[in-house]
Design an enzyme around this catalytic site. Structure first.
Site, PDB file in Angstrom:
ATOM      1  CG  HIS A  27      29.152 -50.668 117.890  1.00 10.01           C
ATOM      2  ND1 HIS A  27      29.043 -50.655 116.510  1.00 10.01           N
ATOM      3  CD2 HIS A  27      30.422 -51.097 118.156  1.00 10.01           C
ATOM      4  CE1 HIS A  27      30.198 -51.074 115.978  1.00 10.01           C
ATOM      5  NE2 HIS A  27      31.049 -51.340 116.956  1.00 10.01           N
ATOM      6  CD  GLU A  28      32.256 -49.744 121.301  1.00 11.19           C
ATOM      7  OE1 GLU A  28      33.013 -50.724 121.428  1.00 11.19           O
ATOM      8  OE2 GLU A  28      32.198 -49.071 120.246  1.00 11.19           O
ATOM      9  CB  CYS A  52      33.194 -52.120 113.722  1.00 14.29           C
ATOM     10  SG  CYS A  52      33.896 -53.033 115.111  1.00 14.29           S
ATOM     11  CG  LEU A  53      37.786 -48.396 115.905  1.00 17.70           C
ATOM     12  CD1 LEU A  53      38.333 -48.046 117.283  1.00 17.70           C
ATOM     13  CD2 LEU A  53      38.344 -47.451 114.851  1.00 17.70           C
ATOM     14  CD  GLN A  63      36.241 -52.914 119.152  1.00 20.17           C
ATOM     15  OE1 GLN A  63      35.779 -52.130 119.971  1.00 20.17           O
ATOM     16  NE2 GLN A  63      36.315 -52.628 117.858  1.00 20.17           N
ATOM     17  CG  HIS A 106      32.671 -54.972 120.093  1.00 21.12           C
ATOM     18  ND1 HIS A 106      33.006 -55.760 119.009  1.00 21.12           N
ATOM     19  CD2 HIS A 106      32.625 -53.701 119.617  1.00 21.12           C
ATOM     20  CE1 HIS A 106      33.160 -54.991 117.936  1.00 21.12           C
ATOM     21  NE2 HIS A 106      32.926 -53.740 118.275  1.00 21.12           N
ATOM     22  N   GLY A 143      34.318 -45.443 120.374  1.00 18.97           N
ATOM     23  CA  GLY A 143      34.131 -46.487 121.370  1.00 18.97           C
ATOM     24  C   GLY A 143      35.135 -47.599 121.125  1.00 18.97           C
TER      25      GLY A 143
END
Ligand code: NI
Length: 190
Positions: free
Chosen positions: A149-150, A107-108, A54, A153, A49
């Site tokens: 999660h996304e 998480c990226l 991000q 963000h 994702g």
């Protein structure tokens, strides 16, 4: 399609609520190119994702891959199925009543860390797709976790904020050595 650079914790974009996308802008080739770049960036980074903040953009937009963590790995000589890629614009989530479930996330934008995060098992998703079509569907289990999660963000929230007990926090190598039950498991990273 260029891969965009992913910002890390400390970048203000990750702590700022994102602006809604004006639906008419979805017919703009630049917006379509952005969605393609986000898929490309997510896949290149090995994530499932990726949300617009991000990559430093204040837009209510995220992409994710529908993957089944319990799927059998592809047999030798067989191609693994390509995951279905989904883009959600201006999403709203409605939790489906039930107990919270804990599972590992990464998480990226918080490289290499993993932690146990409680999430709703199911959510109803209201959003636009990349062409402005209205979407209304239920996501459950792993897909619901990725979506939550996304979605966080887009509101300046990261998984660390959702953890109830920071003692599960671990680096990738230690997580694999000490904390996973089987070696084919992976934490979702988005
Ligand atoms: Ni993330």
């Amino acid at each position: 399609m260029p891969v965009r650079s992913i910002v890390r914790l400390g970048h203000p974009a990750l702590r700022t609520p994102a602006q809604p996308v004006v639906a008419e802008r979805l017919s703009d080739p630049e917006m379509q190119a952005l969605v393609d770049d986000m898929f490309e960036t997510m896949l290149a980074a090995g994530g499932v994702g990726l949300a617009a903040p991000q990559i430093g953009l204040s837009l209510q937009l995220f992409v994710y891959a529908v993957v089944d963590p319990d799927a059998e790995p592809a047999a030798e000589g067989e191609e693994a199925d390509d995951p279905e890629l989904v883009a959600l614009i201006n999403p709203a989530l409605e939790p489906i009543a039930g107990e919270l479930v804990y599972d590992w996330e990464g998480c990226l934008s918080i490289p290499d860390l993993r932690g146990l995060v409680p999430r709703h098992f199911g959510v109803r998703v209201h959003a636009l797709d990349r062409h402005g079509k209205i979407l209304d569907y239920r996501a459950e289990g792993y897909a619901a976790r990725i979506v939550q999660h996304e979605y966080d963000h887009l509101n300046g929230v990261v998984f660390l904020d959702r953890m109830r007990d920071m003692r599960s926090l671990a680096f990738g190598a230690e997580w694999e050595e000490f904390l996973t039950e089987s070696d084919d498991e992976d934490a979702q990273v988005g």
